[in-house]
Write a protein that holds these residues in place. Structure first.
Motif, PDB file in Angstrom:
ATOM      1  N   ASN A 112      23.727  15.598 -23.818  1.00  0.00           N
ATOM      2  CA  ASN A 112      24.594  15.510 -22.647  1.00  0.00           C
ATOM      3  C   ASN A 112      24.834  14.057 -22.260  1.00  0.00           C
ATOM      4  O   ASN A 112      24.131  13.158 -22.710  1.00  0.00           O
ATOM      5  N   ALA A 113      25.847  13.885 -21.419  1.00  0.00           N
ATOM      6  CA  ALA A 113      26.056  12.621 -20.737  1.00  0.00           C
ATOM      7  C   ALA A 113      25.374  12.780 -19.377  1.00  0.00           C
ATOM      8  O   ALA A 113      25.492  13.828 -18.752  1.00  0.00           O
ATOM      9  N   ALA A 114      24.648  11.762 -18.942  1.00  0.00           N
ATOM     10  CA  ALA A 114      23.914  11.905 -17.675  1.00  0.00           C
ATOM     11  C   ALA A 114      23.957  10.605 -16.892  1.00  0.00           C
ATOM     12  O   ALA A 114      24.163   9.522 -17.454  1.00  0.00           O
ATOM     13  N   GLY A 115      23.764  10.735 -15.598  1.00  0.00           N
ATOM     14  CA  GLY A 115      23.663   9.564 -14.742  1.00  0.00           C
ATOM     15  C   GLY A 115      22.201   9.113 -14.692  1.00  0.00           C
ATOM     16  O   GLY A 115      21.298   9.943 -14.646  1.00  0.00           O
ATOM     17  N   GLY A 116      21.973   7.821 -14.710  1.00  0.00           N
ATOM     18  CA  GLY A 116      20.618   7.295 -14.605  1.00  0.00           C
ATOM     19  C   GLY A 116      20.158   7.304 -13.151  1.00  0.00           C
ATOM     20  O   GLY A 116      20.825   6.725 -12.280  1.00  0.00           O
ATOM     21  N   SER A 191      31.666  17.705  -8.307  1.00  0.00           N
ATOM     22  CA  SER A 191      31.586  16.388  -7.674  1.00  0.00           C
ATOM     23  C   SER A 191      30.365  15.685  -8.238  1.00  0.00           C
ATOM     24  O   SER A 191      29.339  16.334  -8.474  1.00  0.00           O
ATOM     25  N   TYR A 192      30.475  14.392  -8.425  1.00  0.00           N
ATOM     26  CA  TYR A 192      29.252  13.641  -8.692  1.00  0.00           C
ATOM     27  C   TYR A 192      28.406  13.708  -7.424  1.00  0.00           C
ATOM     28  O   TYR A 192      28.899  14.003  -6.330  1.00  0.00           O
ATOM     29  N   GLU A 193      27.136  13.397  -7.556  1.00  0.00           N
ATOM     30  CA  GLU A 193      26.211  13.514  -6.434  1.00  0.00           C
ATOM     31  C   GLU A 193      26.515  12.435  -5.390  1.00  0.00           C
ATOM     32  O   GLU A 193      27.159  11.433  -5.669  1.00  0.00           O
ATOM     33  N   THR A 194      25.973  12.639  -4.206  1.00  0.00           N
ATOM     34  CA  THR A 194      26.061  11.593  -3.184  1.00  0.00           C
ATOM     35  C   THR A 194      24.869  10.643  -3.372  1.00  0.00           C
ATOM     36  O   THR A 194      23.848  11.031  -3.970  1.00  0.00           O
ATOM     37  N   ALA A 208      17.094  11.302 -14.611  1.00  0.00           N
ATOM     38  CA  ALA A 208      18.517  11.386 -14.951  1.00  0.00           C
ATOM     39  C   ALA A 208      19.094  12.629 -14.304  1.00  0.00           C
ATOM     40  O   ALA A 208      18.355  13.547 -13.947  1.00  0.00           O
ATOM     41  N   VAL A 209      20.425  12.629 -14.143  1.00  0.00           N
ATOM     42  CA  VAL A 209      21.066  13.776 -13.495  1.00  0.00           C
ATOM     43  C   VAL A 209      22.326  14.141 -14.262  1.00  0.00           C
ATOM     44  O   VAL A 209      23.024  13.273 -14.769  1.00  0.00           O
ATOM     45  N   GLY A 210      22.588  15.447 -14.322  1.00  0.00           N
ATOM     46  CA  GLY A 210      23.795  15.894 -15.007  1.00  0.00           C
ATOM     47  C   GLY A 210      24.154  17.310 -14.628  1.00  0.00           C
ATOM     48  O   GLY A 210      23.475  17.948 -13.818  1.00  0.00           O
ATOM     49  N   MET A 211      25.249  17.783 -15.215  1.00  0.00           N
ATOM     50  CA  MET A 211      25.819  19.080 -14.816  1.00  0.00           C
ATOM     51  C   MET A 211      25.755  20.107 -15.941  1.00  0.00           C
ATOM     52  O   MET A 211      26.565  21.026 -15.986  1.00  0.00           O
ATOM     53  N   SER A 212      24.822  19.934 -16.858  1.00  0.00           N
ATOM     54  CA  SER A 212      24.756  20.880 -17.989  1.00  0.00           C
ATOM     55  C   SER A 212      23.304  21.053 -18.439  1.00  0.00           C
ATOM     56  O   SER A 212      22.379  20.758 -17.691  1.00  0.00           O
ATOM     57  N   ILE A 233      22.702   8.063 -21.200  1.00  0.00           N
ATOM     58  CA  ILE A 233      22.855   7.584 -19.812  1.00  0.00           C
ATOM     59  C   ILE A 233      24.183   6.815 -19.750  1.00  0.00           C
ATOM     60  O   ILE A 233      24.260   5.656 -20.167  1.00  0.00           O
ATOM     61  N   THR A 234      25.210   7.513 -19.284  1.00  0.00           N
ATOM     62  CA  THR A 234      26.553   6.921 -19.346  1.00  0.00           C
ATOM     63  C   THR A 234      26.853   6.031 -18.151  1.00  0.00           C
ATOM     64  O   THR A 234      27.807   5.250 -18.181  1.00  0.00           O
ATOM     65  N   ASN A 235      26.079   6.181 -17.105  1.00  0.00           N
ATOM     66  CA  ASN A 235      26.334   5.418 -15.868  1.00  0.00           C
ATOM     67  C   ASN A 235      25.074   5.472 -15.020  1.00  0.00           C
ATOM     68  O   ASN A 235      24.239   6.350 -15.214  1.00  0.00           O
ATOM     69  N   MET A 236      24.953   4.547 -14.118  1.00  0.00           N
ATOM     70  CA  MET A 236      23.884   4.670 -13.137  1.00  0.00           C
ATOM     71  C   MET A 236      24.389   5.620 -12.058  1.00  0.00           C
ATOM     72  O   MET A 236      25.571   5.597 -11.696  1.00  0.00           O
ATOM     73  N   ALA A 237      23.504   6.510 -11.584  1.00  0.00           N
ATOM     74  CA  ALA A 237      23.911   7.556 -10.639  1.00  0.00           C
ATOM     75  C   ALA A 237      24.402   6.937  -9.321  1.00  0.00           C
ATOM     76  O   ALA A 237      24.196   5.748  -9.049  1.00  0.00           O
ATOM     77  N   ALA A 238      25.050   7.782  -8.511  1.00  0.00           N
ATOM     78  CA  ALA A 238      25.736   7.327  -7.299  1.00  0.00           C
ATOM     79  C   ALA A 238      24.832   6.497  -6.388  1.00  0.00           C
ATOM     80  O   ALA A 238      23.668   6.840  -6.171  1.00  0.00           O
ATOM     81  N   PRO A 244      32.149   2.838  -7.507  1.00  0.00           N
ATOM     82  CA  PRO A 244      32.314   4.296  -7.558  1.00  0.00           C
ATOM     83  C   PRO A 244      32.093   4.840  -8.964  1.00  0.00           C
ATOM     84  O   PRO A 244      32.115   4.082  -9.934  1.00  0.00           O
ATOM     85  N   LEU A 245      31.852   6.164  -9.052  1.00  0.00           N
ATOM     86  CA  LEU A 245      31.670   6.802 -10.363  1.00  0.00           C
ATOM     87  C   LEU A 245      33.006   7.328 -10.867  1.00  0.00           C
ATOM     88  O   LEU A 245      33.835   7.772 -10.072  1.00  0.00           O
ATOM     89  N   ASP A 246      33.166   7.280 -12.179  1.00  0.00           N
ATOM     90  CA  ASP A 246      34.450   7.646 -12.748  1.00  0.00           C
ATOM     91  C   ASP A 246      34.242   8.313 -14.110  1.00  0.00           C
ATOM     92  O   ASP A 246      33.501   7.799 -14.950  1.00  0.00           O
ATOM     93  N   ASP A 249      34.757   6.169 -17.163  1.00  0.00           N
ATOM     94  CA  ASP A 249      33.639   5.285 -17.541  1.00  0.00           C
ATOM     95  C   ASP A 249      32.581   6.063 -18.323  1.00  0.00           C
ATOM     96  O   ASP A 249      31.965   5.542 -19.248  1.00  0.00           O
ATOM     97  N   VAL A 250      32.369   7.312 -17.891  1.00  0.00           N
ATOM     98  CA  VAL A 250      31.381   8.160 -18.571  1.00  0.00           C
ATOM     99  C   VAL A 250      31.789   8.322 -20.039  1.00  0.00           C
ATOM    100  O   VAL A 250      30.990   8.130 -20.960  1.00  0.00           O
ATOM    101  N   MET A 251      33.074   8.625 -20.252  1.00  0.00           N
ATOM    102  CA  MET A 251      33.571   8.839 -21.620  1.00  0.00           C
ATOM    103  C   MET A 251      33.519   7.528 -22.415  1.00  0.00           C
ATOM    104  O   MET A 251      33.203   7.517 -23.598  1.00  0.00           O
TER     105      MET A 251
HETATM  106  N1  HPA Z   1      26.015  12.780 -12.356  1.00  0.00           N
HETATM  107  C1  HPA Z   1      26.174  14.023 -12.861  1.00  0.00           C
HETATM  108  N2  HPA Z   1      26.607  14.241 -14.085  1.00  0.00           N
HETATM  109  C2  HPA Z   1      26.881  13.175 -14.856  1.00  0.00           C
HETATM  110  C3  HPA Z   1      26.736  11.871 -14.398  1.00  0.00           C
HETATM  111  C4  HPA Z   1      26.275  11.652 -13.070  1.00  0.00           C
HETATM  112  O1  HPA Z   1      26.119  10.517 -12.580  1.00  0.00           O
HETATM  113  N3  HPA Z   1      27.102  11.036 -15.411  1.00  0.00           N
HETATM  114  C5  HPA Z   1      27.450  11.839 -16.458  1.00  0.00           C
HETATM  115  N4  HPA Z   1      27.323  13.134 -16.119  1.00  0.00           N
END
Ligand code: HPA
Length: 276
Positions: A112-116, A191-194, A208-212, A233-238, A244-246, A249-251
């Motif tokens: 998966n792709a996940a936020g750090g 939505s990405y997390e707050t 890490a956090v993700g939606m799958s 870890i495609t991005n640092m979490a919110a 902002p998260l996008d 950027d994840v892709m």
């Molecule tokens: N949050 C949730 N899912 C994600 C994230 C994130 O920051 N990055 C990639 N998938």
């Protein structure tokens, strides 16, 4: 409830078209579908040609299955998975895992792709999942239990195989790749997390956090499958960085680390011992 025959008919749509029996299932997450291009002597089956298979809707997920050879193992790779946030109920999210199980697949690699969430992580790093936290959503096993798929109260103590985690770590070490290890928290999205949710997750022990992934791993564990989970870890979490998260950027990050990801998965597959 999805009738058992639907899983069986889906499995038959696949087994009719393949020669060798796959031994490892792979779920390729956002931007990681390119891994399937590494498979040789393979056939590609669009989900639309598999009876009862849901169709994938999200950008970056192709919606097809590739079955063939990779590092001497016959693998079945899913390019595109079904997310809870797309509106599928949990039973449908895990449909492909149960079809794999019916096909006799006992080993699963989920990616998966996940936020750090762990602030020592950096975007672009890979993480091997050692455990997970499921937040707020129901289990894919909710409802009457079908003993065909597993027992009512399944053990989750080692949902992510320790042996496979060790293989992943030694493979990364030998390749000179940084491989973080940690806990993946599942949030429903889309939505990405707050920032407050991310602080909460960090307090709870998430890295890490993700939606799958978590629903699929629950179904796999229920079915007694051996699981390895890898996050990119495609991005640092919110709220961690002042930006902002996008999804773009994840892709982009998953595209950037593709090479590392492919080398690591190849090396892991070489070392993955398939039980008889
Ligand atoms: N949050 C949730 N899912 C994600 C994230 C994130 O920051 N990055 C990639 N998938």
């Amino acid at each position: 409830m999805i009738p058992v025959e639907h899983y069986q008919e889906a499995a038959r749509s696949i087994s009719e078209r393949i020669g060798k029996k796959p031994v490892i299932g792979m779920v390729l997450g956002s931007g990681l579908g390119v891994m399937a291009e590494e498979i040789t002597e393979g056939i590609t089956i669009p989900y639309s040609e598999i009876l009862h298979f849901p169709e994938s809707t999200v950008e970056g997920h192709a919606g097809e299955m590739v079955i063939g050879e990779l590092e001497g193992k016959t693998v079945l790779a899913l390019k595109g998975r079904f997310h809870y946030y797309e509106g599928y109920d949990m039973e449908r999210v895990v449909f492909p895992i149960r079809v794999m199980k019916i096909l006799g697949i006992e080993n699963l690699l989920v990616t998966n792709a996940a936020g750090g969430v762990n602030t020592s992580f950096k975007a672009g790093e890979l993480m091997v999942i050692n455990d997970h936290i499921k937040m707020f959503t129901e289990s894919p096993l909710r409802g009457p239990n079908n003993e065909k798929f597993g027992s009512r109260f399944n053990d989750m103590t080692e949902a992510y195989s320790k042996e496979l985690r060790c293989i992943a770590k030694s493979a990364a070490k030998d390749l000179g790749l940084t491989l973080q290890e940690g806990v993946y928290a599942f949030m429903g999205g889309p939505s990405y997390e707050t920032p407050a949710e991310i602080r909460m997750l960090r307090l709870l022990g998430a890295d890490a956090v993700g939606m799958s992934t978590v629903p699929e791993v629950i179904a796999a564990s229920h079915g007694g499958m051996k699981v390895l989970g890898l996050s990119c870890i495609t991005n640092m979490a919110a709220g961690i960085l002042d930006q902002p998260l996008d999804h773009g950027d994840v892709m982009e990050t998953s595209a950037r680390v593709r090479g590392n990801f492919i080398s690591l998965v190849r090396e892991i597959l070489k070392r993955w011992e398939i039980g008889l």
